[in-house]
Write an enzyme that holds these catalytic residues in place. Structure first.
Site, PDB file in Angstrom:
ATOM      1  N   LYS A 203       0.647  -1.196  -0.016  1.00 14.16           N
ATOM      2  CA  LYS A 203       0.131   0.039   0.026  1.00 14.16           C
ATOM      3  C   LYS A 203       0.908   1.106   0.019  1.00 14.16           C
ATOM      4  O   LYS A 203       2.384   1.342   0.209  1.00 14.16           O
ATOM      5  CB  LYS A 203      -0.941  -0.124   1.222  1.00 14.16           C
ATOM      6  CG  LYS A 203      -1.893  -1.288   1.113  1.00 14.16           C
ATOM      7  CD  LYS A 203      -2.785  -1.148   0.181  1.00 14.16           C
ATOM      8  CE  LYS A 203      -3.320  -2.561  -0.265  1.00 14.16           C
ATOM      9  NZ  LYS A 203      -4.440  -3.291   0.858  1.00 14.16           N
TER      10      LYS A 203
HETATM   11  C1  LIG Z   1      -5.360  -4.529   1.394  1.00 15.19           C
HETATM   12  C2  LIG Z   1      -6.686  -4.221   1.397  1.00 15.19           C
HETATM   13  C3  LIG Z   1      -7.490  -4.421   2.491  1.00 15.19           C
HETATM   14  C4  LIG Z   1      -6.805  -5.064   3.573  1.00 15.19           C
HETATM   15  O1  LIG Z   1      -5.884  -4.612   4.161  1.00 15.19           O
HETATM   16  P1  LIG Z   1      -4.695  -5.438   5.005  1.00 15.19           P
HETATM   17  O2  LIG Z   1      -3.672  -4.348   5.900  1.00 15.19           O
HETATM   18  O3  LIG Z   1      -4.050  -6.316   4.021  1.00 15.19           O
HETATM   19  O4  LIG Z   1      -5.352  -6.189   5.903  1.00 15.19           O
HETATM   20  C5  LIG Z   1      -8.930  -4.194   2.456  1.00 15.19           C
HETATM   21  N1  LIG Z   1      -9.570  -3.385   1.592  1.00 15.19           N
HETATM   22  C6  LIG Z   1      -8.977  -3.286   0.353  1.00 15.19           C
HETATM   23  C7  LIG Z   1      -9.543  -2.699  -0.904  1.00 15.19           C
HETATM   24  C8  LIG Z   1      -7.581  -3.691   0.237  1.00 15.19           C
HETATM   25  O5  LIG Z   1      -6.974  -3.336  -0.578  1.00 15.19           O
END
Ligand SMILES: *Cc1c(COP(=O)(O)O)cnc(C)c1O
Length: 403
Positions: A203
Protein backbone atom coordinates in the site's frame (compact mmCIF):
# COMPACT_ATOMS: atom_id res chain seq x y z
CA UNK A 1 21.98 -1.05 -29.13
CA UNK A 2 18.46 -2.36 -29.42
CA UNK A 3 15.81 0.11 -30.51
CA UNK A 4 12.23 0.26 -29.27
CA UNK A 5 11.14 -1.32 -32.56
CA UNK A 6 13.53 -4.26 -31.97
CA UNK A 7 12.23 -4.69 -28.46
CA UNK A 8 8.59 -4.77 -29.50
CA UNK A 9 8.90 -6.89 -32.65
CA UNK A 10 11.24 -9.57 -31.21
CA UNK A 11 9.52 -12.95 -30.63
CA UNK A 12 7.49 -13.17 -27.42
CA UNK A 13 9.39 -14.54 -24.41
CA UNK A 14 6.43 -16.93 -24.09
CA UNK A 15 7.53 -18.40 -27.46
CA UNK A 16 11.23 -18.52 -26.62
CA UNK A 17 12.20 -14.95 -27.60
CA UNK A 18 14.27 -12.60 -25.42
CA UNK A 19 12.23 -11.10 -22.55
CA UNK A 20 11.93 -7.29 -22.42
CA UNK A 21 13.83 -7.36 -19.10
CA UNK A 22 16.07 -9.88 -17.37
CA UNK A 23 14.44 -9.87 -13.91
CA UNK A 24 10.83 -9.70 -12.76
CA UNK A 25 9.51 -6.18 -12.11
CA UNK A 26 7.00 -6.60 -9.25
CA UNK A 27 3.57 -4.94 -9.47
CA UNK A 28 4.18 -3.22 -6.12
CA UNK A 29 7.15 -2.70 -3.83
CA UNK A 30 7.70 -0.77 -0.62
CA UNK A 31 10.12 2.15 -0.37
CA UNK A 32 12.18 2.02 2.83
CA UNK A 33 14.80 4.70 3.40
CA UNK A 34 17.51 5.27 6.01
CA UNK A 35 15.24 7.62 8.00
CA UNK A 36 12.69 4.76 8.35
CA UNK A 37 15.37 2.37 9.59
CA UNK A 38 16.62 4.95 12.10
CA UNK A 39 13.10 5.63 13.40
CA UNK A 40 12.58 1.90 14.04
CA UNK A 41 15.99 1.44 15.68
CA UNK A 42 15.31 4.41 17.99
CA UNK A 43 12.11 2.77 19.23
CA UNK A 44 13.84 -0.59 19.75
CA UNK A 45 16.23 1.24 22.09
CA UNK A 46 13.41 3.05 23.94
CA UNK A 47 11.20 2.01 26.86
CA UNK A 48 8.06 1.31 24.82
CA UNK A 49 7.76 -1.38 22.16
CA UNK A 50 3.97 -1.15 21.96
CA UNK A 51 1.17 1.27 22.92
CA UNK A 52 3.60 4.01 23.88
CA UNK A 53 4.23 7.53 22.60
CA UNK A 54 4.77 6.51 18.94
CA UNK A 55 1.15 5.42 18.55
CA UNK A 56 -0.25 8.80 19.56
CA UNK A 57 2.40 10.65 17.53
CA UNK A 58 1.58 8.64 14.39
CA UNK A 59 -2.17 9.03 14.91
CA UNK A 60 -1.83 12.82 15.30
CA UNK A 61 0.33 13.09 12.17
CA UNK A 62 -2.08 10.90 10.19
CA UNK A 63 -5.17 12.84 11.27
CA UNK A 64 -3.45 16.13 10.38
CA UNK A 65 -2.40 14.76 6.97
CA UNK A 66 -5.95 13.97 5.92
CA UNK A 67 -7.72 16.68 7.92
CA UNK A 68 -9.82 14.28 10.03
CA UNK A 69 -10.53 14.86 13.72
CA UNK A 70 -9.37 11.41 14.92
CA UNK A 71 -7.11 8.67 13.62
CA UNK A 72 -6.95 5.26 15.32
CA UNK A 73 -4.05 2.93 14.44
CA UNK A 74 -4.75 -0.82 14.30
CA UNK A 75 -2.89 -3.99 13.32
CA UNK A 76 -4.12 -4.26 9.69
CA UNK A 77 -6.55 -2.85 7.16
CA UNK A 78 -8.70 -5.91 7.79
CA UNK A 79 -8.70 -5.18 11.54
CA UNK A 80 -9.70 -1.60 10.69
CA UNK A 81 -12.72 -2.87 8.73
CA UNK A 82 -13.67 -5.26 11.55
CA UNK A 83 -13.36 -2.50 14.16
CA UNK A 84 -15.49 -0.22 11.96
CA UNK A 85 -18.17 -2.92 11.66
CA UNK A 86 -18.12 -3.44 15.47
CA UNK A 87 -18.18 0.27 16.27
CA UNK A 88 -21.15 1.07 14.05
CA UNK A 89 -22.99 -1.92 15.54
CA UNK A 90 -23.38 -4.36 12.62
CA UNK A 91 -25.17 -7.43 14.01
CA UNK A 92 -26.93 -10.61 12.81
CA UNK A 93 -29.86 -9.72 10.58
CA UNK A 94 -28.27 -6.49 9.33
CA UNK A 95 -27.51 -6.09 5.65
CA UNK A 96 -24.47 -4.17 4.45
CA UNK A 97 -23.99 -3.08 0.82
CA UNK A 98 -20.51 -3.75 -0.62
CA UNK A 99 -19.13 -3.64 -4.19
CA UNK A 100 -18.02 -6.99 -5.68
CA UNK A 101 -14.92 -5.39 -7.27
CA UNK A 102 -12.66 -5.32 -4.20
CA UNK A 103 -10.41 -7.37 -1.97
CA UNK A 104 -12.38 -9.94 0.07
CA UNK A 105 -11.66 -8.14 3.37
CA UNK A 106 -14.07 -5.31 2.44
CA UNK A 107 -16.95 -7.80 2.60
CA UNK A 108 -15.61 -10.23 5.23
CA UNK A 109 -15.91 -7.68 8.06
CA UNK A 110 -19.70 -7.89 7.70
CA UNK A 111 -19.58 -11.67 8.16
CA UNK A 112 -17.38 -11.36 11.27
CA UNK A 113 -20.34 -9.57 12.89
CA UNK A 114 -22.91 -12.08 11.65
CA UNK A 115 -24.31 -9.57 9.14
CA UNK A 116 -25.28 -10.26 5.54
CA UNK A 117 -23.35 -8.87 2.58
CA UNK A 118 -25.46 -7.48 -0.28
CA UNK A 119 -23.24 -6.89 -3.30
CA UNK A 120 -24.13 -3.88 -5.48
CA UNK A 121 -22.55 -3.38 -8.91
CA UNK A 122 -19.96 -0.78 -9.90
CA UNK A 123 -19.81 2.05 -12.48
CA UNK A 124 -18.46 0.90 -15.86
CA UNK A 125 -16.01 3.82 -16.22
CA UNK A 126 -14.28 3.78 -12.79
CA UNK A 127 -15.33 0.40 -11.30
CA UNK A 128 -16.31 2.15 -8.05
CA UNK A 129 -19.67 1.52 -6.35
CA UNK A 130 -22.57 2.72 -8.54
CA UNK A 131 -24.95 4.87 -6.43
CA UNK A 132 -27.94 3.76 -8.54
CA UNK A 133 -27.15 0.09 -7.79
CA UNK A 134 -26.83 0.95 -4.08
CA UNK A 135 -30.33 2.48 -4.05
CA UNK A 136 -31.71 -0.63 -5.78
CA UNK A 137 -30.07 -2.87 -3.12
CA UNK A 138 -31.51 -1.07 -0.07
CA UNK A 139 -34.03 -3.03 2.02
CA UNK A 140 -35.60 -2.42 5.45
CA UNK A 141 -32.69 -4.43 6.94
CA UNK A 142 -29.90 -2.36 5.37
CA UNK A 143 -27.71 -0.74 7.99
CA UNK A 144 -24.56 0.41 6.26
CA UNK A 145 -22.75 0.91 2.95
CA UNK A 146 -19.08 0.01 2.55
CA UNK A 147 -17.67 1.85 -0.45
CA UNK A 148 -14.22 1.11 -1.89
CA UNK A 149 -11.95 3.69 -3.54
CA UNK A 150 -10.91 1.23 -6.23
CA UNK A 151 -7.35 1.65 -7.56
CA UNK A 152 -7.02 4.86 -5.51
CA UNK A 153 -9.82 6.90 -7.09
CA UNK A 154 -12.40 8.14 -4.56
CA UNK A 155 -15.87 6.70 -5.07
CA UNK A 156 -18.98 8.93 -5.42
CA UNK A 157 -18.84 10.10 -1.82
CA UNK A 158 -21.33 12.99 -2.01
CA UNK A 159 -23.97 10.84 -3.72
CA UNK A 160 -23.36 7.91 -1.35
CA UNK A 161 -23.46 10.21 1.72
CA UNK A 162 -26.78 11.63 0.51
CA UNK A 163 -28.20 8.11 0.04
CA UNK A 164 -26.93 7.09 3.50
CA UNK A 165 -28.49 10.22 5.04
CA UNK A 166 -31.83 9.70 3.29
CA UNK A 167 -32.12 6.07 4.41
CA UNK A 168 -30.52 6.41 7.86
CA UNK A 169 -27.48 4.28 6.94
CA UNK A 170 -23.83 4.51 7.95
CA UNK A 171 -21.20 5.09 5.29
CA UNK A 172 -17.91 3.21 5.76
CA UNK A 173 -15.20 4.03 3.22
CA UNK A 174 -12.55 1.40 2.53
CA UNK A 175 -9.73 3.69 1.44
CA UNK A 176 -7.00 1.03 1.51
CA UNK A 177 -6.01 2.25 -1.98
CA UNK A 178 -6.67 5.94 -1.49
CA UNK A 179 -4.41 7.48 1.15
CA UNK A 180 -3.63 10.96 -0.21
CA UNK A 181 -6.50 11.03 -2.72
CA UNK A 182 -8.85 14.01 -2.84
CA UNK A 183 -12.53 14.28 -3.72
CA UNK A 184 -13.95 17.64 -4.87
CA UNK A 185 -10.95 19.32 -3.26
CA UNK A 186 -11.22 17.52 0.10
CA UNK A 187 -8.84 14.78 1.30
CA UNK A 188 -10.21 11.25 1.64
CA UNK A 189 -10.44 10.33 5.33
CA UNK A 190 -12.92 12.83 6.72
CA UNK A 191 -15.72 12.37 4.19
CA UNK A 192 -17.55 9.19 5.36
CA UNK A 193 -18.73 8.34 8.89
CA UNK A 194 -15.60 6.22 9.20
CA UNK A 195 -12.76 5.62 6.74
CA UNK A 196 -10.32 2.69 6.84
CA UNK A 197 -6.77 2.51 5.50
CA UNK A 198 -4.21 -0.29 5.16
CA UNK A 199 -0.48 -0.07 5.90
CA UNK A 200 0.34 -3.42 4.25
CA UNK A 201 3.64 -3.50 2.36
CA UNK A 202 2.01 -3.06 -1.08
CA UNK A 203 0.00 0.00 0.00
CA UNK A 204 1.05 3.68 -0.44
CA UNK A 205 2.79 3.82 2.97
CA UNK A 206 3.60 0.80 5.10
CA UNK A 207 4.41 -0.50 8.57
CA UNK A 208 4.73 -4.09 7.30
CA UNK A 209 1.22 -4.88 8.47
CA UNK A 210 -1.02 -2.13 9.84
CA UNK A 211 -4.19 -0.13 9.42
CA UNK A 212 -5.81 3.16 10.42
CA UNK A 213 -9.38 4.33 10.95
CA UNK A 214 -10.36 7.99 10.71
CA UNK A 215 -13.54 9.82 11.68
CA UNK A 216 -14.77 13.30 12.59
CA UNK A 217 -17.19 11.90 15.19
CA UNK A 218 -15.59 11.89 18.68
CA UNK A 219 -18.08 9.36 20.11
CA UNK A 220 -17.38 6.99 17.24
CA UNK A 221 -13.61 7.49 17.69
CA UNK A 222 -13.96 6.41 21.34
CA UNK A 223 -15.75 3.24 20.20
CA UNK A 224 -13.04 2.51 17.63
CA UNK A 225 -10.41 2.72 20.40
CA UNK A 226 -12.52 0.45 22.58
CA UNK A 227 -12.75 -2.38 20.05
CA UNK A 228 -9.05 -2.06 19.18
CA UNK A 229 -8.08 -3.10 22.70
CA UNK A 230 -10.31 -5.75 24.34
CA UNK A 231 -13.23 -3.37 24.89
CA UNK A 232 -11.21 -1.91 27.75
CA UNK A 233 -11.70 1.77 28.50
CA UNK A 234 -8.09 2.84 29.17
CA UNK A 235 -4.84 1.60 27.62
CA UNK A 236 -1.55 0.91 29.43
CA UNK A 237 0.10 4.19 28.44
CA UNK A 238 -2.86 6.26 29.62
CA UNK A 239 -2.85 4.35 32.90
CA UNK A 240 0.86 5.02 33.34
CA UNK A 241 0.36 8.74 32.71
CA UNK A 242 -2.61 8.88 35.07
CA UNK A 243 -0.81 6.71 37.65
CA UNK A 244 -3.92 4.56 38.03
CA UNK A 245 -4.46 0.79 37.94
CA UNK A 246 -8.16 1.02 37.22
CA UNK A 247 -9.70 -0.21 33.96
CA UNK A 248 -12.99 -1.70 32.86
CA UNK A 249 -13.96 -4.01 30.05
CA UNK A 250 -17.24 -2.69 28.68
CA UNK A 251 -17.51 -4.47 25.30
CA UNK A 252 -16.22 -7.62 23.61
CA UNK A 253 -13.16 -6.14 21.92
CA UNK A 254 -9.98 -7.54 20.37
CA UNK A 255 -6.24 -7.08 20.46
CA UNK A 256 -5.86 -5.17 17.19
CA UNK A 257 -3.18 -2.79 18.48
CA UNK A 258 -0.34 -1.51 16.31
CA UNK A 259 3.09 -1.54 17.99
CA UNK A 260 5.27 1.51 18.68
CA UNK A 261 7.89 -0.03 16.39
CA UNK A 262 5.38 -0.11 13.51
CA UNK A 263 3.98 3.34 14.28
CA UNK A 264 7.50 4.83 14.13
CA UNK A 265 7.98 3.25 10.69
CA UNK A 266 4.54 4.40 9.54
CA UNK A 267 5.16 7.98 10.74
CA UNK A 268 8.51 8.15 8.94
CA UNK A 269 6.80 6.84 5.79
CA UNK A 270 3.93 9.32 6.14
CA UNK A 271 6.43 12.18 5.96
CA UNK A 272 7.18 11.09 2.36
CA UNK A 273 3.54 10.48 1.31
CA UNK A 274 3.32 13.51 -1.00
CA UNK A 275 6.64 12.66 -2.66
CA UNK A 276 5.45 9.10 -3.31
CA UNK A 277 2.09 10.30 -4.64
CA UNK A 278 3.79 12.71 -7.02
CA UNK A 279 5.94 9.91 -8.43
CA UNK A 280 2.93 7.58 -8.81
CA UNK A 281 1.00 10.33 -10.59
CA UNK A 282 3.95 10.89 -12.94
CA UNK A 283 4.24 7.17 -13.80
CA UNK A 284 0.47 6.92 -14.34
CA UNK A 285 0.59 9.90 -16.71
CA UNK A 286 3.44 8.24 -18.67
CA UNK A 287 1.40 5.03 -19.02
CA UNK A 288 -1.72 6.89 -20.11
CA UNK A 289 0.26 8.83 -22.73
CA UNK A 290 2.19 5.80 -24.01
CA UNK A 291 -0.85 3.50 -24.23
CA UNK A 292 -3.03 6.05 -26.03
CA UNK A 293 -2.28 4.57 -29.46
CA UNK A 294 -3.13 0.99 -28.41
CA UNK A 295 -6.81 0.45 -29.14
CA UNK A 296 -6.73 -2.92 -27.38
CA UNK A 297 -5.82 -1.31 -24.04
CA UNK A 298 -8.29 0.90 -22.20
CA UNK A 299 -7.22 2.64 -18.94
CA UNK A 300 -9.87 3.38 -16.29
CA UNK A 301 -11.56 6.77 -16.49
CA UNK A 302 -10.21 9.35 -14.06
CA UNK A 303 -13.00 11.79 -13.18
CA UNK A 304 -12.17 15.52 -13.23
CA UNK A 305 -13.52 16.26 -9.73
CA UNK A 306 -11.17 13.86 -7.90
CA UNK A 307 -7.46 13.04 -7.66
CA UNK A 308 -6.52 9.37 -7.48
CA UNK A 309 -3.82 8.17 -5.09
CA UNK A 310 -2.78 5.79 -7.92
CA UNK A 311 -2.42 2.65 -5.81
CA UNK A 312 -3.02 0.62 -8.98
CA UNK A 313 -2.78 1.35 -12.70
CA UNK A 314 -5.65 -0.73 -14.03
CA UNK A 315 -6.39 -1.29 -17.72
CA UNK A 316 -9.17 -3.22 -19.41
CA UNK A 317 -8.27 -5.19 -22.52
CA UNK A 318 -10.58 -4.77 -25.50
CA UNK A 319 -10.44 -8.50 -26.13
CA UNK A 320 -12.37 -8.09 -29.41
CA UNK A 321 -9.18 -6.42 -30.73
CA UNK A 322 -7.01 -9.37 -29.64
CA UNK A 323 -6.64 -12.94 -30.85
CA UNK A 324 -6.27 -14.18 -27.25
CA UNK A 325 -7.94 -13.52 -23.89
CA UNK A 326 -6.74 -11.73 -20.77
CA UNK A 327 -5.14 -14.83 -19.25
CA UNK A 328 -2.90 -15.30 -22.29
CA UNK A 329 -1.90 -11.59 -22.25
CA UNK A 330 -1.16 -11.96 -18.53
CA UNK A 331 1.07 -14.99 -19.17
CA UNK A 332 2.84 -13.25 -22.06
CA UNK A 333 3.61 -10.16 -19.93
CA UNK A 334 4.83 -12.29 -17.02
CA UNK A 335 7.14 -14.13 -19.44
CA UNK A 336 8.53 -10.70 -20.44
CA UNK A 337 9.26 -10.26 -16.68
CA UNK A 338 6.56 -7.65 -16.15
CA UNK A 339 4.75 -8.42 -12.86
CA UNK A 340 1.19 -7.71 -13.97
CA UNK A 341 -1.66 -8.66 -11.67
CA UNK A 342 -5.48 -8.91 -11.65
CA UNK A 343 -7.48 -6.78 -9.19
CA UNK A 344 -9.92 -8.36 -8.55
CA UNK A 345 -11.83 -11.63 -8.82
CA UNK A 346 -15.39 -10.50 -7.93
CA UNK A 347 -15.77 -11.27 -4.21
CA UNK A 348 -19.04 -13.26 -4.57
CA UNK A 349 -17.25 -15.62 -7.01
CA UNK A 350 -14.98 -16.96 -4.26
CA UNK A 351 -15.90 -20.48 -3.07
CA UNK A 352 -16.75 -19.23 0.43
CA UNK A 353 -19.35 -16.79 -0.92
CA UNK A 354 -20.57 -19.34 -3.48
CA UNK A 355 -21.26 -21.72 -0.58
CA UNK A 356 -23.28 -18.96 1.08
CA UNK A 357 -25.48 -18.96 -2.03
CA UNK A 358 -24.31 -15.95 -4.04
CA UNK A 359 -24.83 -16.75 -7.73
CA UNK A 360 -22.78 -15.41 -10.63
CA UNK A 361 -24.36 -13.07 -13.14
CA UNK A 362 -25.95 -10.55 -10.77
CA UNK A 363 -23.23 -7.87 -11.15
CA UNK A 364 -22.79 -7.63 -14.92
CA UNK A 365 -20.44 -4.61 -14.90
CA UNK A 366 -17.97 -5.96 -12.34
CA UNK A 367 -18.11 -9.49 -13.74
CA UNK A 368 -17.55 -8.42 -17.36
CA UNK A 369 -14.74 -6.06 -16.29
CA UNK A 370 -13.01 -8.82 -14.33
CA UNK A 371 -12.45 -10.90 -17.48
CA UNK A 372 -10.59 -8.00 -19.10
CA UNK A 373 -8.61 -6.51 -16.17
CA UNK A 374 -4.88 -6.15 -15.78
CA UNK A 375 -2.91 -4.07 -13.26
CA UNK A 376 0.44 -2.77 -14.50
CA UNK A 377 3.36 -2.37 -12.06
CA UNK A 378 3.12 0.95 -10.19
CA UNK A 379 5.17 2.00 -7.18
CA UNK A 380 7.05 5.11 -6.16
CA UNK A 381 10.52 3.53 -6.37
CA UNK A 382 10.19 2.51 -10.06
CA UNK A 383 12.97 3.91 -12.25
CA UNK A 384 12.52 5.43 -15.70
CA UNK A 385 13.90 2.24 -17.27
CA UNK A 386 11.31 0.14 -15.39
CA UNK A 387 8.47 2.33 -16.66
CA UNK A 388 9.80 2.07 -20.22
CA UNK A 389 10.07 -1.74 -19.88
CA UNK A 390 6.37 -1.94 -18.98
CA UNK A 391 5.39 0.28 -21.90
CA UNK A 392 7.57 -1.68 -24.34
CA UNK A 393 6.32 -5.04 -23.08
CA UNK A 394 2.66 -4.03 -23.44
CA UNK A 395 3.36 -2.78 -26.98
CA UNK A 396 5.27 -5.97 -27.77
CA UNK A 397 2.53 -8.30 -26.57
CA UNK A 398 -0.26 -6.32 -28.25
CA UNK A 399 1.82 -6.20 -31.47
CA UNK A 400 1.97 -10.01 -31.45
CA UNK A 401 -1.56 -10.88 -30.38
CA UNK A 402 -3.53 -7.93 -31.77
CA UNK A 403 -5.98 -8.20 -34.67
C1 LIG B 1 -5.29 -4.29 1.28
C2 LIG B 1 -6.77 -4.13 1.36
C3 LIG B 1 -7.49 -4.42 2.52
C4 LIG B 1 -6.91 -5.15 3.70
O1 LIG B 1 -5.80 -4.56 4.26
P1 LIG B 1 -4.76 -5.46 5.09
O2 LIG B 1 -3.90 -4.40 5.73
O3 LIG B 1 -4.00 -6.28 4.11
O4 LIG B 1 -5.51 -6.27 6.07
C5 LIG B 1 -8.84 -4.13 2.55
N1 LIG B 1 -9.46 -3.59 1.49
C6 LIG B 1 -8.81 -3.33 0.33
C7 LIG B 1 -9.56 -2.72 -0.81
C8 LIG B 1 -7.44 -3.61 0.23
O5 LIG B 1 -6.81 -3.38 -0.92
Amino acid sequence: MSTVADRTSAPLALNGGPPVRATLLPYAHQTVEEADVQAVVDVLRSDWLTTGPQVAAFEAAFAAQIAARDAVAVSSGTAALHVAACAVGIKPGDEVIVPPMTFAASANCVGYQGGTVVFADVRPDTLTLDPACVVAAISPRTRAIITVDYAGQPSDLDELSAIAERHGLLLIEDAAHALGATYRGRPVGGLAHVTTFSLHAVKPITSGEGGVLTTNDPALAARLRLFRSHGITRDAHEREVAGSWCYQMVALGYNYRLTDVQCALAKAQLARLQEGLARRRQIAARYTQALRDLEAVEPLTVLPDRDSAWHLYVVRLRVERLRVGRDEVFRALRAENIGVNVHYIPVPWHPYYQRLGYRRGQWPVAEAAHERLLSLPLWAGMREGDVQDVIDAVHKVVHHVGR
